[in-house]
Motif scaffolding. Structure first.
Motif, PDB file in Angstrom:
ATOM      1  N   VAL A 103      -7.135  -5.569  -5.157  1.00 13.54           N
ATOM      2  CA  VAL A 103      -7.146  -4.397  -4.287  1.00 13.54           C
ATOM      3  C   VAL A 103      -7.971  -4.736  -3.056  1.00 13.54           C
ATOM      4  O   VAL A 103      -9.157  -5.070  -3.172  1.00 13.54           O
ATOM      5  N   ASP A 104      -7.320  -4.705  -1.898  1.00 16.79           N
ATOM      6  CA  ASP A 104      -7.974  -5.069  -0.629  1.00 16.79           C
ATOM      7  C   ASP A 104      -8.715  -6.403  -0.746  1.00 16.79           C
ATOM      8  O   ASP A 104      -9.849  -6.560  -0.298  1.00 16.79           O
ATOM      9  N   ARG A 144      -5.281   5.735  -1.567  1.00 16.88           N
ATOM     10  CA  ARG A 144      -4.235   5.678  -0.551  1.00 16.88           C
ATOM     11  C   ARG A 144      -4.610   4.642   0.504  1.00 16.88           C
ATOM     12  O   ARG A 144      -5.765   4.553   0.914  1.00 16.88           O
ATOM     13  N   GLY A 145      -3.631   3.862   0.915  1.00 13.03           N
ATOM     14  CA  GLY A 145      -3.839   2.890   1.980  1.00 13.03           C
ATOM     15  C   GLY A 145      -4.393   1.551   1.537  1.00 13.03           C
ATOM     16  O   GLY A 145      -4.424   0.609   2.327  1.00 13.03           O
ATOM     17  N   ALA A 146      -4.842   1.419   0.303  1.00 17.08           N
ATOM     18  CA  ALA A 146      -5.398   0.143  -0.180  1.00 17.08           C
ATOM     19  C   ALA A 146      -4.254  -0.827  -0.508  1.00 17.08           C
ATOM     20  O   ALA A 146      -3.313  -0.472  -1.209  1.00 17.08           O
ATOM     21  N   VAL A 147      -4.345  -2.039   0.004  1.00 17.66           N
ATOM     22  CA  VAL A 147      -3.342  -3.067  -0.280  1.00 17.66           C
ATOM     23  C   VAL A 147      -3.632  -3.637  -1.668  1.00 17.66           C
ATOM     24  O   VAL A 147      -4.762  -4.014  -1.960  1.00 17.66           O
ATOM     25  N   HIS A 148      -2.591  -3.672  -2.511  1.00 22.84           N
ATOM     26  CA  HIS A 148      -2.818  -4.116  -3.886  1.00 22.84           C
ATOM     27  C   HIS A 148      -1.585  -4.803  -4.466  1.00 22.84           C
ATOM     28  O   HIS A 148      -0.480  -4.674  -3.960  1.00 22.84           O
ATOM     29  N   ASP A 186       0.544   5.433   1.379  1.00 20.30           N
ATOM     30  CA  ASP A 186      -0.300   6.414   2.055  1.00 20.30           C
ATOM     31  C   ASP A 186      -0.142   7.831   1.526  1.00 20.30           C
ATOM     32  O   ASP A 186      -0.910   8.715   1.892  1.00 20.30           O
ATOM     33  N   SER A 202       0.868  -1.177   0.000  1.00 21.95           N
ATOM     34  CA  SER A 202       0.000   0.000   0.000  1.00 21.95           C
ATOM     35  C   SER A 202       0.902   1.224   0.000  1.00 21.95           C
ATOM     36  O   SER A 202       2.116   1.118   0.191  1.00 21.95           O
TER      37      SER A 202
END
Length: 160
Positions: free
Chosen positions: A75-76, A92-96, A58, A56
């Protein structure tokens, strides 16, 4: 002092990085856009799962625009197939992460806003990947490079 018109160029950051068929071509950096965006192409061969871990960031959004073929962006935890003419904004902040699950090569344009990442990240990452030869890259070094450039590696998924 140069006038503004003399500073305008096509692909001012034209620099290419490659490893095992994956190609990243940087087109525009934050230095060339007053920090507003960075842009680069990513080409991935068919049936290619990438070595880079899910992550991710930020400090910026990443928008993906499909040019050729289809890449699957997770993504997430949710898969999204991005093909030609389609766009996906990763907040921002999304795990991908992404992989090419198809048989044909795929190419996307990635636009990062603001331009919090540049070719330095890819230069270091691809040097590490290429130094690993046929084996996996040094995970600790990969994590250190990612963190230094504003990417946060995701925890590995739990083993079943």
């Amino acid at each position: 002092m140069l006038d503004k018109a003399s500073q305008v160029r096509i692909n001012p950051a034209d620099e290419t990085f490659s490893h095992d068929g994956v190609i990243v071509r940087f087109l525009l950096t934050g230095d060339q856009s007053n920090g507003s965006i960075a842009a680069f192409e990513v080409t991935v061969p068919g049936s290619k799962r990438l070595l880079a871990p899910a992550h991710s960031h930020d400090r910026y959004e990443e928008t993906i625009y499909g040019v050729e073929g289809t890449l699957t962006w997770t993504v997430d935890g949710h898969p999204h197939d991005v093909g030609p003419g389609q766009a996906l904004c990763i907040p921002r902040g999304a795990v991908h992460r992404f992989d090419n699950n198809g048989e044909k090569a795929a190419k996307v344009l990635c636009v990062v806003s603001p331009a919090a990442i540049g070719p330095e990240y890819f230069r270091e990452t691809f040097a590490l990947l290429n130094a690993a030869l046929a084996g996996p890259p040094d995970r600790a070094k990969m994590k250190e490079i990612m963190l230094r450039h504003g990417l946060t590696p995701a925890a590995p998924p739990p083993q079943a």
